[in-house]
Design a protein around this motif. Structure first.
Motif, PDB file in Angstrom:
ATOM      1  N   PHE A   1     -33.951  48.994  33.145  1.00 52.47           N
ATOM      2  CA  PHE A   1     -33.601  50.482  32.879  1.00 52.47           C
ATOM      3  C   PHE A   1     -35.113  51.291  32.486  1.00 52.47           C
ATOM      4  CE2 PHE A   1     -29.401  48.645  31.801  1.00 52.47           C
ATOM      5  CZ  PHE A   1     -28.878  49.224  32.851  1.00 52.47           C
ATOM      6  N   ILE A   2     -35.675  50.691  31.557  1.00 47.70           N
ATOM      7  CA  ILE A   2     -37.021  50.906  31.535  1.00 47.70           C
ATOM      8  C   ILE A   2     -37.808  51.293  32.841  1.00 47.70           C
ATOM      9  CG2 ILE A   2     -39.159  50.705  30.162  1.00 47.70           C
ATOM     10  CD1 ILE A   2     -37.380  49.359  28.146  1.00 47.70           C
TER      11      ILE A   2
ATOM     12  N   VAL B   1     -39.520  54.495  34.496  1.00 50.97           N
ATOM     13  CA  VAL B   1     -40.688  54.725  34.951  1.00 50.97           C
ATOM     14  C   VAL B   1     -41.022  54.831  36.413  1.00 50.97           C
ATOM     15  CG1 VAL B   1     -43.091  53.755  34.601  1.00 50.97           C
ATOM     16  CG2 VAL B   1     -41.512  53.594  32.737  1.00 50.97           C
ATOM     17  N   ILE B   2     -40.526  54.006  37.069  1.00 46.92           N
ATOM     18  CA  ILE B   2     -40.786  54.182  38.824  1.00 46.92           C
ATOM     19  C   ILE B   2     -40.192  55.454  39.198  1.00 46.92           C
ATOM     20  CG2 ILE B   2     -39.906  53.315  40.663  1.00 46.92           C
ATOM     21  CD1 ILE B   2     -40.289  50.289  39.189  1.00 46.92           C
ATOM     22  N   THR B   3     -39.202  55.976  38.784  1.00 47.11           N
ATOM     23  CA  THR B   3     -38.453  57.158  39.308  1.00 47.11           C
ATOM     24  C   THR B   3     -39.160  58.540  38.758  1.00 47.11           C
ATOM     25  OG1 THR B   3     -36.726  57.339  37.772  1.00 47.11           O
ATOM     26  CG2 THR B   3     -36.172  56.270  39.972  1.00 47.11           C
TER      27      THR B   3
ATOM     28  N   ASN C   1     -44.223  53.576  44.203  1.00 47.48           N
ATOM     29  CA  ASN C   1     -43.556  52.812  45.399  1.00 47.48           C
ATOM     30  C   ASN C   1     -43.437  51.389  45.103  1.00 47.48           C
ATOM     31  OD1 ASN C   1     -42.845  51.928  47.736  1.00 47.48           O
ATOM     32  ND2 ASN C   1     -44.212  52.569  48.886  1.00 47.48           N
ATOM     33  N   ILE C   2     -42.345  50.811  44.915  1.00 43.46           N
ATOM     34  CA  ILE C   2     -42.182  49.288  44.680  1.00 43.46           C
ATOM     35  C   ILE C   2     -41.926  48.560  46.057  1.00 43.46           C
ATOM     36  CG2 ILE C   2     -41.906  49.473  42.137  1.00 43.46           C
ATOM     37  CD1 ILE C   2     -38.903  49.429  42.926  1.00 43.46           C
ATOM     38  N   GLY C   3     -42.571  48.793  47.031  1.00 37.34           N
ATOM     39  CA  GLY C   3     -42.366  48.175  48.182  1.00 37.34           C
ATOM     40  C   GLY C   3     -41.000  48.372  48.915  1.00 37.34           C
TER      41      GLY C   3
ATOM     42  N   TRP D   1     -31.562  49.189  42.781  1.00 38.11           N
ATOM     43  CA  TRP D   1     -31.337  47.899  42.527  1.00 38.11           C
ATOM     44  C   TRP D   1     -31.736  47.519  40.935  1.00 38.11           C
ATOM     45  CZ3 TRP D   1     -28.803  44.346  44.959  1.00 38.11           C
ATOM     46  CH2 TRP D   1     -28.257  44.776  46.225  1.00 38.11           C
ATOM     47  N   MET D   2     -32.521  48.156  40.432  1.00 34.00           N
ATOM     48  CA  MET D   2     -32.852  47.921  38.971  1.00 34.00           C
ATOM     49  C   MET D   2     -31.715  48.298  38.274  1.00 34.00           C
ATOM     50  SD  MET D   2     -36.709  49.263  38.747  1.00 34.00           S
ATOM     51  CE  MET D   2     -37.741  48.764  39.933  1.00 34.00           C
ATOM     52  N   ILE D   3     -31.253  49.577  38.373  1.00 35.29           N
ATOM     53  CA  ILE D   3     -29.888  49.926  37.614  1.00 35.29           C
ATOM     54  C   ILE D   3     -28.785  48.678  37.780  1.00 35.29           C
ATOM     55  CG2 ILE D   3     -27.803  51.481  37.450  1.00 35.29           C
ATOM     56  CD1 ILE D   3     -30.398  52.604  36.622  1.00 35.29           C
ATOM     57  N   TYR D   4     -28.438  48.242  39.071  1.00 36.36           N
ATOM     58  CA  TYR D   4     -27.601  47.042  39.330  1.00 36.36           C
ATOM     59  C   TYR D   4     -28.040  46.050  38.420  1.00 36.36           C
ATOM     60  CZ  TYR D   4     -26.155  49.895  43.619  1.00 36.36           C
ATOM     61  OH  TYR D   4     -25.653  50.898  44.217  1.00 36.36           O
TER      62      TYR D   4
END
Length: 117
Positions: A28-29, A33-35, A40-42, A48-51
């Motif tokens: 979640f952290i 941060v990414i959003t 960009n994470i490739g 998918w991080m939330i899932y």
């Protein structure tokens, strides 16, 4: 009057607990941060991080139940499932935490003694 037996939880078991709790929060952290920073994470979608975080949260609740019931094999199954959960999101930290948890559950005598007492 019913007597309650207090059994000390060994430090390695506490480490397993804390690592798995942190592992449940990290996706979640990372998502935030990414959003928020448009990182960009490739080829991985941030959802998918939330899932992954939801799956880790469910596995953490299961882990707590299995620790309270002193079911070591079920806890080990949770650790193995955490590895499978981490693969789609390439959550390498989650894989490391799961492997550490598995190793501590198999090779630390204090952990096995706690579950067998």
């Amino acid at each position: 009057m019913q007597s309650t037996r207090h059994v000390y939880k060994p430090i390695p078991l506490r480490i397993i607990f804390i690592l798995n709790a942190i592992m449940g929060l990290l996706p979640f952290i990372f998502y935030y941060v990414i959003t928020s920073k448009n990182i960009n994470i490739g080829d991985i979608q941030p959802i998918w991080m939330i899932y992954t975080g939801i799956a880790y949260f469910i596995s953490f609740i299961s882990l707590v139940v299995f620790i309270l019931k002193r079911n070591l094999w079920a806890a080990r199954v949770v650790f193995f499932i955490n590895i499978l959960v981490a693969i789609p999101a390439k959550a390498y930290i989650g894989i490391v935490v799961a492997v550490i948890s598995i190793l501590l559950s198999f090779y630390n005598k204090k952990v096995s003694t706690y579950f067998n007492s």
